[in-house]
Structures are given as structure tokens and as C-alpha cells.
Design a protein around this motif. Structure first.
Motif, mmCIF file in Angstrom:
data_model
loop_
_atom_site.group_PDB
_atom_site.id
_atom_site.type_symbol
_atom_site.label_atom_id
_atom_site.label_comp_id
_atom_site.label_asym_id
_atom_site.label_seq_id
_atom_site.Cartn_x
_atom_site.Cartn_y
_atom_site.Cartn_z
ATOM 1 N N UNK A 4 7.044 -2.176 -11.157
ATOM 2 C CA UNK A 4 7.419 -2.716 -9.957
ATOM 3 C C UNK A 4 8.954 -2.737 -9.774
ATOM 4 N N UNK A 5 9.583 -2.588 -8.626
ATOM 5 C CA UNK A 5 11.117 -2.371 -8.775
ATOM 6 C C UNK A 5 11.226 -3.608 -8.053
ATOM 7 N N UNK A 6 12.698 -3.852 -7.301
ATOM 8 C CA UNK A 6 13.016 -5.069 -6.550
ATOM 9 C C UNK A 6 12.399 -5.183 -5.304
ATOM 10 N N UNK A 7 12.357 -3.779 -4.534
ATOM 11 C CA UNK A 7 11.675 -3.530 -3.209
ATOM 12 C C UNK A 7 10.023 -4.343 -3.196
ATOM 13 N N UNK A 8 9.376 -3.808 -4.428
ATOM 14 C CA UNK A 8 8.108 -4.202 -4.512
ATOM 15 C C UNK A 8 7.944 -5.620 -4.656
ATOM 16 N N UNK A 9 8.797 -6.190 -5.331
ATOM 17 C CA UNK A 9 8.836 -7.750 -5.758
ATOM 18 C C UNK A 9 9.038 -8.227 -4.532
ATOM 19 N N UNK A 10 9.892 -7.704 -3.547
ATOM 20 C CA UNK A 10 10.254 -8.577 -2.300
ATOM 21 C C UNK A 10 9.004 -8.520 -1.335
ATOM 22 N N UNK A 11 8.269 -7.271 -1.414
ATOM 23 C CA UNK A 11 7.081 -7.191 -0.677
ATOM 24 C C UNK A 11 6.126 -7.962 -0.960
ATOM 25 N N UNK A 12 5.767 -8.053 -2.548
ATOM 26 C CA UNK A 12 4.890 -9.196 -2.963
ATOM 27 C C UNK A 12 5.225 -10.576 -2.708
ATOM 28 N N UNK A 13 6.265 -10.910 -2.634
ATOM 29 C CA UNK A 13 6.616 -12.312 -2.173
ATOM 30 C C UNK A 13 6.279 -12.740 -0.880
ATOM 31 N N UNK A 14 6.492 -11.487 -0.011
ATOM 32 C CA UNK A 14 6.288 -11.851 1.535
ATOM 33 C C UNK A 14 4.860 -11.927 1.880
ATOM 34 N N UNK A 15 3.789 -10.876 1.138
ATOM 35 C CA UNK A 15 2.779 -10.728 1.722
ATOM 36 C C UNK A 15 1.789 -11.797 1.005
ATOM 37 N N UNK A 16 2.336 -12.565 -0.149
ATOM 38 C CA UNK A 16 1.604 -13.518 -0.759
ATOM 39 C C UNK A 16 1.365 -14.731 0.061
ATOM 40 N N UNK A 17 2.447 -14.963 0.904
ATOM 41 C CA UNK A 17 2.252 -16.117 1.883
ATOM 42 C C UNK A 17 1.798 -15.562 3.206
#
Length: 154
Positions: A4-17
Motif C-alpha cells: 500500500x502506498x500513500x494514496x492507498x492509505x489516504x483512500x482507506x482513511x476516507x472510506x473507513x469513515x
């Protein structure tokens, strides 16, 4: 599975909420195109990083006002008994979480009920009638301080 790169991590943070965020909003917040975000989401779903997309319901509004945390001690541990109990808990609709744990008890579960009589029936069915359940300890939740299913993403 890819790293997972920084874009994937940003996406995951957003879709979790908010897993209903629009592709356009996600793209704006992450700094990629909406199609790139969708490809990444689909890839993370395929790889199992995103296990499922769900809606979080309000138990009180669905008349599930009683939440009970239960600690369960088995009489003796064996693969056969453990598998039987795990399958029963997976099928029990009242059980929201069930964990096989270390320490003084073998399992900890969280379950929700409309009324205490429902919990009494649950204990009879799953604990009292199971000869391998040595003891169980029930804790009625008085106030929900925090309930969260998000995972910290660094």
C-alpha cells in the motif's frame, strides 16, 4: 498483494469513515483521478484489504437497547469443541463480535438483545446446554463510551 502506498492509505482513511463518498470527492481529497481511485478501491477489495462495505446501524433505533459483553470459559479445550462453539457464535444473529482470547477466559463476545429475557434464552441455548462451557461472566453495557470499527492507518 501489492504494498500500500500513500494514496492507498489516504483512500482507506476516507472510506473507513464514509464508504459512500463519491469518486469525485475521493479523487479531490486524495489527489488522483476518480478512475484511479476506483481502480485502487477495486484492487484493495479484490486483495481483501477491504473485507466488506457495510452500513453502521443504530441499535437503539432498532430496539436492540441491551448490549452484553460475555466472557466464556471452556471446561476443556479441543479442536472439536472449539470449532463447534465458534460455528455456533458465527451463526448466532445476536452476536456482534466473538474473540478467542488468552487469559482467564477462552472467549469474549459482544451481543445485543431487545430485552433481558432474550439474553436469558441465549444463555440457555449456547452456554447452559453446552456441556463444555464451564463458566460465563456477563457484563451489561450501561453506556457506550466509544464504538468504532476503524483501524488506524499510518
Amino acid at each position: 498483494m501489492k504494498i500500500l502506498d500513500s494514496f492507498d492509505r489516504k483512500i482507506l482513511k476516507i472510506v473507513q469513515s464514509n464508504n459512500r463518498v463519491t469518486s469525485e470527492k475521493l479523487a479531490k481529497d486524495v489527489g488522483l483521478s476518480s478512475s484511479a481511485c476506483q481502480r485502487r478501491l477495486n484492487s484493495m477489495r479484490k486483495d481483501g484489504v477491504i473485507k466488506k462495505d457495510v452500513s453502521v446501524l443504530d441499535r437503539n433505533k432498532l430496539n436492540r437497547k441491551i448490549t452484553i459483553v460475555v466472557q466464556i470459559l471452556s471446561d476443556f479445550e479441543s479442536t472439536e469443541h472449539d470449532n463447534k462453539f465458534k460455528k455456533a457464535m458465527q451463526k448466532a444473529p445476536e452476536v456482534m463480535q466473538c474473540y478467542y482470547v488468552t487469559g482467564d477466559y477462552d472467549y469474549v463476545l459482544t451481543a445485543t438483545f431487545e430485552e433481558m429475557g432474550d439474553y436469558e434464552e441465549f444463555t440457555k441455548k449456547y452456554f447452559l446446554e453446552d456441556p463444555n462451557i464451564k463458566r460465563f461472566n456477563s457484563m451489561v453495557v450501561m453506556n457506550q463510551v466509544k464504538e468504532n470499527s476503524t483501524i488506524p492507518i499510518n
